[in-house]
Design an enzyme around this catalytic site. Structure first.
Site, PDB file in Angstrom:
ATOM      1  N   ASP A 142       8.176  26.239 -24.262  1.00  0.00           N
ATOM      2  CA  ASP A 142       8.176  27.458 -23.465  1.00  0.00           C
ATOM      3  C   ASP A 142       7.479  28.598 -24.191  1.00  0.00           C
ATOM      4  O   ASP A 142       7.155  28.498 -25.383  1.00  0.00           O
ATOM      5  CB  ASP A 142       9.619  27.868 -23.142  1.00  0.00           C
ATOM      6  CG  ASP A 142      10.306  26.900 -22.192  1.00  0.00           C
ATOM      7  OD1 ASP A 142       9.602  26.225 -21.421  1.00  0.00           O
ATOM      8  OD2 ASP A 142      11.554  26.830 -22.223  1.00  0.00           O
TER       9      ASP A 142
ATOM     10  N   TYR B 182      14.031  18.974 -32.296  1.00  0.00           N
ATOM     11  CA  TYR B 182      13.856  20.425 -32.285  1.00  0.00           C
ATOM     12  C   TYR B 182      14.757  21.051 -33.338  1.00  0.00           C
ATOM     13  O   TYR B 182      15.857  20.558 -33.614  1.00  0.00           O
ATOM     14  CB  TYR B 182      14.224  21.009 -30.916  1.00  0.00           C
ATOM     15  CG  TYR B 182      13.145  20.892 -29.874  1.00  0.00           C
ATOM     16  CD1 TYR B 182      12.216  21.912 -29.685  1.00  0.00           C
ATOM     17  CD2 TYR B 182      13.056  19.762 -29.062  1.00  0.00           C
ATOM     18  CE1 TYR B 182      11.223  21.808 -28.719  1.00  0.00           C
ATOM     19  CE2 TYR B 182      12.068  19.648 -28.090  1.00  0.00           C
ATOM     20  CZ  TYR B 182      11.161  20.677 -27.928  1.00  0.00           C
ATOM     21  OH  TYR B 182      10.179  20.567 -26.978  1.00  0.00           O
TER      22      TYR B 182
END
Length: 252
Positions: free
Chosen positions: A52, A112
């Site tokens: 994002d 992540y």
């Protein structure tokens, strides 16, 4: 033309995300334009995921079909690209792969990291989240340990997306202290992630860490499959795509 996996990193602060967007700078578009300029023909790149806006990557992998016949030619192209690309994007290497290898669909796991600091640090501004709340990391890890027991993560998914399933298989989720006192990293690994999933999980874990939610509450949120019951998403600037893993037989 031969297919290569491109290993790159970027600081996502200036970008609308990985994926090309109309009227907004993206990492994908920046890389495609740089490659196309050097090889003098249009080249598309496909990433392992779609980070994002504001999210960084220590390791993103993308595939592209390039006019490189040897590893030496790929190394030369890498060097030329790094001279042309802006300072917040770097290509580490290119690896030759099978002609049908796909950076997104062939990935078997992604990791992540979310970075948190309890101390104000001007040099980490925009790269870590400064927390002003006292967090109980032991409780947060107790809650995070529940995640691999579940498959459906609708409760942590962005609403109204076009994905066919909200199922993911998480293999690791835990907070770990860094060498620098007062700094922590949340590491989470899964076969795939939903849009906004990691930030929603981290934001909900913050509520566990402050005592607003109990461990049972966290479990109930997962089982409810209701995004409105989970916490708000943690800020994007402290999230990094850390690693993408592929089957070894894809590589030549």
């Amino acid at each position: 033309m031969a297919r290569f996996f491109i290993y790159l990193a970027y600081n996502g602060t200036r970008y609308s995300g990985w994926q090309t967007q109309p009227n907004a700078p993206s990492v994908q578009q920046t890389v495609e334009e740089a490659i196309s300029t050097i090889v003098r023909q249009p080249v598309g790149v496909v990433g392992a995921g779609r980070t994002d806006a504001g999210v960084h990557a220590h390791e993103m992998v993308a595939h592209a079909d390039l006019p490189c016949d040897t590893p030496a030619e790929a190394a030369t192209l890498t060097e030329r690209l790094n001279k042309l690309l802006p300072r917040d994007i770097v290509i580490y290497r290119m690896a030759p792969v099978k002609a049908d290898a796909h950076a997104r669909f062939d990935a078997i796991s992604r990791t992540y990291h979310y970075y948190l600091t309890e101390q104000k640090d001007p040099f980490m501004e925009g790269l870590m989240l400064k927390t002003y709340r006292k967090l109980d990391f032991e409780r947060m890890n107790e809650a995070a340990a529940l995640l691999p027991r579940y498959i459906d993560f609708t409760s942590f998914s962005k609403l109204h997306t076009d994905v066919k399933t909200n199922n993911c298989r998480i293999t690791e989720a835990r907070w770990m202290p860094l060498a620098q006192t007062g700094q922590w990293v949340f590491s989470i690994t899964a076969d795939r992630f939903l849009r906004n999933m990691v930030r929603a999980i981290v934001g909900t874990l913050f509520h566990v860490g402050t005592g607003k939610l109990s461990i049972t509450d966290f479990r109930d949120i997962i089982e409810s499959q209701d995004r409105s019951r989970a916490g708000s998403s943690a800020p994007a600037h402290a999230l990094y795509l850390e690693r993408v893993v592929y089957p070894s037989d894809l590589f030549l």
